[in-house]
Scaffold this active site. Structure first.
Site, PDB file in Angstrom:
ATOM      1  N   GLY A 135      68.747 -45.934 -68.940  1.00  0.00           N
ATOM      2  CA  GLY A 135      69.742 -46.840 -69.525  1.00  0.00           C
ATOM      3  C   GLY A 135      69.800 -46.729 -71.029  1.00  0.00           C
ATOM      4  N   ARG A 248      71.140 -32.244 -71.087  1.00  0.00           N
ATOM      5  CA  ARG A 248      72.271 -31.386 -71.456  1.00  0.00           C
ATOM      6  C   ARG A 248      71.987 -29.931 -71.067  1.00  0.00           C
ATOM      7  NH1 ARG A 248      73.025 -34.136 -77.467  1.00  0.00           N
ATOM      8  NH2 ARG A 248      74.029 -36.043 -76.718  1.00  0.00           N
ATOM      9  N   GLY A 344      98.223 -24.407 -55.345  1.00  0.00           N
ATOM     10  CA  GLY A 344      99.462 -25.128 -55.064  1.00  0.00           C
ATOM     11  C   GLY A 344      99.164 -26.489 -54.459  1.00  0.00           C
ATOM     12  N   GLU A 368      76.654 -37.475 -71.416  1.00  0.00           N
ATOM     13  CA  GLU A 368      75.651 -36.686 -72.153  1.00  0.00           C
ATOM     14  C   GLU A 368      76.197 -36.152 -73.472  1.00  0.00           C
ATOM     15  OE1 GLU A 368      72.636 -36.180 -71.864  1.00  0.00           O
ATOM     16  OE2 GLU A 368      72.113 -36.826 -69.843  1.00  0.00           O
ATOM     17  N   ASP A 372      83.750 -33.647 -77.920  1.00  0.00           N
ATOM     18  CA  ASP A 372      83.929 -33.803 -79.374  1.00  0.00           C
ATOM     19  C   ASP A 372      82.631 -34.184 -80.079  1.00  0.00           C
ATOM     20  OD1 ASP A 372      86.554 -33.010 -79.432  1.00  0.00           O
ATOM     21  OD2 ASP A 372      87.373 -35.025 -79.204  1.00  0.00           O
TER      22      ASP A 372
HETATM   23  P1  TGC Z   1      70.569 -38.748 -85.892  1.00  0.00           P
HETATM   24  O1  TGC Z   1      70.297 -39.262 -87.279  1.00  0.00           O
HETATM   25  O2  TGC Z   1      71.327 -37.488 -85.760  1.00  0.00           O
HETATM   26  O3  TGC Z   1      69.197 -38.574 -85.117  1.00  0.00           O
HETATM   27  C1  TGC Z   1      68.218 -39.596 -85.032  1.00  0.00           C
HETATM   28  C2  TGC Z   1      66.869 -38.920 -84.780  1.00  0.00           C
HETATM   29  O4  TGC Z   1      66.901 -38.198 -83.540  1.00  0.00           O
HETATM   30  C3  TGC Z   1      66.718 -36.778 -83.759  1.00  0.00           C
HETATM   31  N1  TGC Z   1      67.670 -36.082 -82.873  1.00  0.00           N
HETATM   32  C4  TGC Z   1      67.317 -35.424 -81.767  1.00  0.00           C
HETATM   33  N2  TGC Z   1      66.132 -35.150 -81.233  1.00  0.00           N
HETATM   34  C5  TGC Z   1      66.114 -34.444 -80.088  1.00  0.00           C
HETATM   35  N3  TGC Z   1      67.225 -34.022 -79.449  1.00  0.00           N
HETATM   36  C6  TGC Z   1      68.446 -34.301 -79.956  1.00  0.00           C
HETATM   37  N4  TGC Z   1      69.540 -33.895 -79.304  1.00  0.00           N
HETATM   38  C7  TGC Z   1      68.534 -35.010 -81.168  1.00  0.00           C
HETATM   39  N5  TGC Z   1      69.559 -35.447 -81.927  1.00  0.00           N
HETATM   40  C8  TGC Z   1      69.021 -36.090 -82.968  1.00  0.00           C
HETATM   41  C9  TGC Z   1      67.021 -36.582 -85.237  1.00  0.00           C
HETATM   42  O5  TGC Z   1      66.338 -35.455 -85.743  1.00  0.00           O
HETATM   43  C10 TGC Z   1      66.524 -37.875 -85.826  1.00  0.00           C
HETATM   44  O6  TGC Z   1      65.107 -37.825 -85.874  1.00  0.00           O
HETATM   45  P2  TGC Z   1      64.277 -38.581 -87.031  1.00  0.00           P
HETATM   46  O7  TGC Z   1      62.860 -38.297 -86.689  1.00  0.00           O
HETATM   47  O8  TGC Z   1      64.740 -37.959 -88.309  1.00  0.00           O
HETATM   48  O9  TGC Z   1      64.650 -40.035 -86.939  1.00  0.00           O
HETATM   49  O10 TGC Z   1      71.267 -39.924 -85.079  1.00  0.00           O
HETATM   50  P3  TGC Z   1      72.748 -40.462 -85.111  1.00  0.00           P
HETATM   51  O11 TGC Z   1      72.681 -41.936 -84.932  1.00  0.00           O
HETATM   52  O12 TGC Z   1      73.470 -39.898 -86.307  1.00  0.00           O
HETATM   53  O13 TGC Z   1      73.391 -39.899 -83.768  1.00  0.00           O
HETATM   54  C11 TGC Z   1      73.642 -38.605 -83.587  1.00  0.00           C
HETATM   55  C12 TGC Z   1      74.471 -38.345 -82.284  1.00  0.00           C
HETATM   56  C13 TGC Z   1      75.886 -38.874 -82.416  1.00  0.00           C
HETATM   57  C14 TGC Z   1      74.517 -36.855 -82.152  1.00  0.00           C
HETATM   58  C15 TGC Z   1      73.806 -38.981 -81.079  1.00  0.00           C
HETATM   59  O14 TGC Z   1      73.868 -40.349 -81.154  1.00  0.00           O
HETATM   60  C16 TGC Z   1      74.409 -38.519 -79.769  1.00  0.00           C
HETATM   61  O15 TGC Z   1      73.994 -37.490 -79.241  1.00  0.00           O
HETATM   62  N6  TGC Z   1      75.383 -39.276 -79.167  1.00  0.00           N
HETATM   63  C17 TGC Z   1      75.893 -39.021 -77.841  1.00  0.00           C
HETATM   64  C18 TGC Z   1      75.319 -40.042 -76.877  1.00  0.00           C
HETATM   65  C19 TGC Z   1      75.040 -39.460 -75.527  1.00  0.00           C
HETATM   66  O16 TGC Z   1      75.035 -38.263 -75.317  1.00  0.00           O
HETATM   67  N7  TGC Z   1      74.736 -40.321 -74.564  1.00  0.00           N
HETATM   68  C20 TGC Z   1      74.339 -39.903 -73.272  1.00  0.00           C
HETATM   69  C21 TGC Z   1      73.792 -41.047 -72.460  1.00  0.00           C
HETATM   70  S1  TGC Z   1      72.879 -40.547 -71.022  1.00  0.00           S
HETATM   71  C22 TGC Z   1      74.008 -39.905 -69.998  1.00  0.00           C
HETATM   72  O17 TGC Z   1      75.145 -39.746 -70.284  1.00  0.00           O
HETATM   73  C23 TGC Z   1      73.489 -39.506 -68.650  1.00  0.00           C
HETATM   74  S2  TGC Z   1      74.712 -38.863 -67.662  1.00  0.00           S
HETATM   75  C24 TGC Z   1      73.948 -38.564 -66.217  1.00  0.00           C
HETATM   76  C25 TGC Z   1      73.595 -37.105 -66.025  1.00  0.00           C
HETATM   77  O18 TGC Z   1      73.017 -36.444 -66.916  1.00  0.00           O
HETATM   78  O19 TGC Z   1      73.862 -36.560 -64.960  1.00  0.00           O
HETATM   79  P1  FAD Z   2      83.244 -43.473 -76.613  1.00  0.00           P
HETATM   80  O1  FAD Z   2      82.000 -43.238 -77.362  1.00  0.00           O
HETATM   81  O2  FAD Z   2      83.949 -44.782 -76.803  1.00  0.00           O
HETATM   82  O3  FAD Z   2      84.256 -42.301 -76.937  1.00  0.00           O
HETATM   83  C1  FAD Z   2      85.655 -42.341 -76.598  1.00  0.00           C
HETATM   84  C2  FAD Z   2      86.336 -41.134 -77.241  1.00  0.00           C
HETATM   85  O4  FAD Z   2      86.155 -41.178 -78.675  1.00  0.00           O
HETATM   86  C3  FAD Z   2      85.750 -39.799 -76.780  1.00  0.00           C
HETATM   87  O5  FAD Z   2      86.772 -38.848 -76.670  1.00  0.00           O
HETATM   88  C4  FAD Z   2      84.815 -39.404 -77.932  1.00  0.00           C
HETATM   89  O6  FAD Z   2      84.651 -37.995 -78.051  1.00  0.00           O
HETATM   90  C5  FAD Z   2      85.586 -39.966 -79.137  1.00  0.00           C
HETATM   91  N1  FAD Z   2      84.703 -40.232 -80.283  1.00  0.00           N
HETATM   92  C6  FAD Z   2      83.618 -41.056 -80.335  1.00  0.00           C
HETATM   93  N2  FAD Z   2      83.057 -41.032 -81.554  1.00  0.00           N
HETATM   94  C7  FAD Z   2      83.799 -40.164 -82.291  1.00  0.00           C
HETATM   95  C8  FAD Z   2      83.719 -39.701 -83.647  1.00  0.00           C
HETATM   96  N3  FAD Z   2      82.743 -40.090 -84.480  1.00  0.00           N
HETATM   97  N4  FAD Z   2      84.661 -38.831 -84.073  1.00  0.00           N
HETATM   98  C9  FAD Z   2      85.649 -38.392 -83.242  1.00  0.00           C
HETATM   99  N5  FAD Z   2      85.765 -38.797 -81.953  1.00  0.00           N
HETATM  100  C10 FAD Z   2      84.846 -39.665 -81.490  1.00  0.00           C
HETATM  101  N6  FAD Z   2      74.861 -43.244 -69.886  1.00  0.00           N
HETATM  102  C11 FAD Z   2      73.541 -43.512 -69.766  1.00  0.00           C
HETATM  103  O7  FAD Z   2      72.891 -44.018 -70.692  1.00  0.00           O
HETATM  104  N7  FAD Z   2      72.877 -43.221 -68.611  1.00  0.00           N
HETATM  105  C12 FAD Z   2      73.516 -42.686 -67.540  1.00  0.00           C
HETATM  106  O8  FAD Z   2      72.861 -42.417 -66.503  1.00  0.00           O
HETATM  107  C13 FAD Z   2      74.919 -42.423 -67.637  1.00  0.00           C
HETATM  108  N8  FAD Z   2      75.593 -41.952 -66.556  1.00  0.00           N
HETATM  109  C14 FAD Z   2      76.968 -41.868 -66.619  1.00  0.00           C
HETATM  110  C15 FAD Z   2      77.685 -41.580 -65.444  1.00  0.00           C
HETATM  111  C16 FAD Z   2      79.062 -41.556 -65.472  1.00  0.00           C
HETATM  112  C17 FAD Z   2      79.824 -41.329 -64.206  1.00  0.00           C
HETATM  113  C18 FAD Z   2      79.755 -41.752 -66.711  1.00  0.00           C
HETATM  114  C19 FAD Z   2      81.247 -41.676 -66.771  1.00  0.00           C
HETATM  115  C20 FAD Z   2      79.050 -42.024 -67.862  1.00  0.00           C
HETATM  116  C21 FAD Z   2      77.651 -42.120 -67.832  1.00  0.00           C
HETATM  117  N9  FAD Z   2      76.914 -42.486 -68.964  1.00  0.00           N
HETATM  118  C22 FAD Z   2      75.558 -42.727 -68.867  1.00  0.00           C
HETATM  119  C23 FAD Z   2      77.603 -42.860 -70.210  1.00  0.00           C
HETATM  120  C24 FAD Z   2      78.054 -41.656 -71.053  1.00  0.00           C
HETATM  121  O9  FAD Z   2      76.967 -41.069 -71.698  1.00  0.00           O
HETATM  122  C25 FAD Z   2      79.103 -42.175 -72.064  1.00  0.00           C
HETATM  123  O10 FAD Z   2      80.269 -42.464 -71.330  1.00  0.00           O
HETATM  124  C26 FAD Z   2      79.379 -41.147 -73.145  1.00  0.00           C
HETATM  125  O11 FAD Z   2      78.259 -40.984 -73.992  1.00  0.00           O
HETATM  126  C27 FAD Z   2      80.613 -41.529 -73.997  1.00  0.00           C
HETATM  127  O12 FAD Z   2      80.573 -42.853 -74.401  1.00  0.00           O
HETATM  128  P2  FAD Z   2      81.838 -43.836 -74.153  1.00  0.00           P
HETATM  129  O13 FAD Z   2      82.273 -43.688 -72.744  1.00  0.00           O
HETATM  130  O14 FAD Z   2      81.464 -45.169 -74.652  1.00  0.00           O
HETATM  131  O15 FAD Z   2      82.996 -43.243 -75.049  1.00  0.00           O
END
Ligand code: TGC
Ligand code: FAD
Length: 389
Positions: A135, A248, A344, A368, A372
């Site tokens: 979460g 990822r 189709g 994940e 963008d």
């Molecule tokens: P930022 O200042 O960049 O980083 C904070 C600290 O974290 C370190 N770091 C990482 N370490 C390991 N792996 C990475 N990918 C890392 N990215 C950053 C960084 O070095 C720093 O460390 P420290 O020691 O200096 O504090 O943080 P930010 O707040 O600017 O955010 C950066 C950003 C936007 C890239 C990050 O927030 C991000 O990746 N956002 C996307 C969120 C996301 O991907 N959510 C996924 C939720 S889980 C999910 O979707 C599960 S889906 C289910 C499935 O997988 O099937």
């Molecule tokens: P937003 O962050 O609101 O983004 C909306 C749009 O704005 C996107 O196009 C994005 O690219 C764009 N955007 C955002 N910020 C910027 C910026 N700075 N500049 C330009 N464009 C930007 N999360 C978990 O923690 N655990 C899970 O197990 C998990 N499973 C999931 C399963 C499913 C089926 C789905 C749909 C999502 C799941 N997620 C999970 C959540 C997922 O990680 C988020 O949906 C994802 O990180 C995007 O966040 P959001 O949906 O709030 O979109």
């Protein structure tokens, strides 16, 4: 139908695999052909996850496959990637289940847990007897998890958690939830067991994507936890972001599987469907689409193989993983949309797997870290300029 799972291997990459890696790939492909494909459309239609497949997935060593010890298979990252690829050739929901179990939940405990936590949870999770979820995302914080509002407040020797997590894969199935929360100090990770008072999981319905996967909201209302439920080695956002890098990585491989199924399906279909004077595959426009799909799948395979080598050598950077996730998922989504068009009207029915993959990949492109967000991660890497804020 199962023949759509066959390899697309234009550059004989199979030659680069070890016998162990081939065996891991082939056993999962066989599992998908025999046990996933016959039931997956029913689960997709009914918005259910095929839970009865979990013991077999565990037997095949899929959970925590690339972790060492604690009952995990300890495979290398090529084998782990190939497993993800084969699972997603069946359905992205199956791969999601395995990703969340392995790369997010088990990895969080493996990398940041105490010895006691690892011994308590990891062997049961590897056996598939205990399901995990992760979460991080909240209703108002998706791409920006650093803004999370879930709070963990100190209470004597323990903690009290309040907040909401949304879009959590496996949420209501999970026996243990890895939940990230803001403390007075830094972001911290907590292990919350099912049944803990104040903790509930509610499923999200009405999805047009990832229908064979459970997605939930986690609600935390004064959830009281001992300090032993906190992941002691996770300090700050780096903790959850490190888990995202693992997940990822699996997604980058998995997306190739979905693309491969769509490509194989489009190839077979256009080789047999006649319109005007010949089979569709005889027309230049159709060949151009097939060649583009095959080329992009092949390039994605090469990126993943190299990434796996770097990861096994401990040299893969998070940005390498972002490159692969961004490229491969966008490639797969485009391949699925193209295949859907090439079939189709048949492209919109569940007699073929294409529309299901296409719909699933819309999620894979978003979760994940969206396409963008990965672009901004790479943009920051090559320019040194942070364009997030
Ligand atoms: P930022 O200042 O960049 O980083 C904070 C600290 O974290 C370190 N770091 C990482 N370490 C390991 N792996 C990475 N990918 C890392 N990215 C950053 C960084 O070095 C720093 O460390 P420290 O020691 O200096 O504090 O943080 P930010 O707040 O600017 O955010 C950066 C950003 C936007 C890239 C990050 O927030 C991000 O990746 N956002 C996307 C969120 C996301 O991907 N959510 C996924 C939720 S889980 C999910 O979707 C599960 S889906 C289910 C499935 O997988 O099937
Ligand atoms: P937003 O962050 O609101 O983004 C909306 C749009 O704005 C996107 O196009 C994005 O690219 C764009 N955007 C955002 N910020 C910027 C910026 N700075 N500049 C330009 N464009 C930007 N999360 C978990 O923690 N655990 C899970 O197990 C998990 N499973 C999931 C399963 C499913 C089926 C789905 C749909 C999502 C799941 N997620 C999970 C959540 C997922 O990680 C988020 O949906 C994802 O990180 C995007 O966040 P959001 O949906 O709030 O979109």
């Amino acid at each position: 139908m199962a023949d759509v799972l066959r390899d697309v291997d234009f550059f004989n990459l199979d030659e680069l695999l070890t016998p162990e890696e081939r065996m891991a790939r082939d056993s999962v492909r066989q599992f998908v052909a025999r046990e996933v494909l016959p039931v997956v459309e029913r689960h997709f239609a009914g918005e259910t996850f095929p839970l009865d497949l979990v013991p077999r997935m565990a037997e095949l060593g899929m959970f925590g496959a690339n972790l060492k010890g604690y009952g995990c298979a300890g495979m290398n990252n090529v084998a782990y990637g190939l497993i993800m690829q084969e699972l997603e050739a069946g359905d992205s929901g199956l791969r999601s289940f395995a990703s969340v179990q392995s790369a997010l939940s088990m990895y969080a405990i493996y990398a940041f847990g105490s010895e006691e936590q690892k011994n308590r949870y990891l062997p049961e999770m590897a056996k598939g007897k205990l399901i995990g979820c992760f979460g991080l995302t909240e209703p108002d914080h998706g791409s920006d998890p650093g803004g999370m509002e879930t709070r963990a407040r100190r209470d004597g020797n323990g903690w009290v958690l309040n907040g909401t997590k949304r879009w959590i894969t496996n949420g209501s199935l999970a026996g243990v939830a890895v939940v990230w929360a803001r403390t007075d100090d830094k972001i911290a990770g907590f292990l919350i067991e099912k049944g803990t008072p104040g903790f509930t999981a509610r499923d999200i319905h009405g999805k047009f994507s990832m229908r064979a996967s459970v997605t939930s909201e986690l609600i935390l209302e004064d959830v009281r936890l001992p300090d032993s439920a906190r992941l002691p080695e996770a300090r700050g956002l780096r903790g959850p972001l490190s888990c995202l890098t693992q997940a990822r990585y699996g997604i980058a491989w998995g997306a190739i599987g979905a693309a491969r199924t769509c490509y194989n399906c489009a190839l077979d279909y256009t080789k047999s469907r006649r319109q005007f004077s010949r089979v569709l595959a005889g027309y230049q426009l159709v060949q151009s689409k097939l060649v583009k799909m095959m080329t992009e799948i092949t390039k994605a395979q090469m990126v993943c193989l190299r990434l796996a080598q770097l990861k096994d050598a401990g040299r893969a950077r998070p940005e390498h993983v972002s490159f692969a996730k961004r490229n491969n998922v966008a490639m797969a989504l485009e391949a699925a949309r193209t295949a859907r068009d090439m079939l189709g009207a048949n492209g919109i029915v569940n007699e073929y797997p294409v529309i299901r993959h296409m719909l699933n990949l819309e999620t894979v492109n978003t979760y994940e870290g969206t396409f963008d967000v990965q672009t901004l991660i790479l943009g920051r890497d090559i320019t040194g300029e942070n364009a997030f804020e």
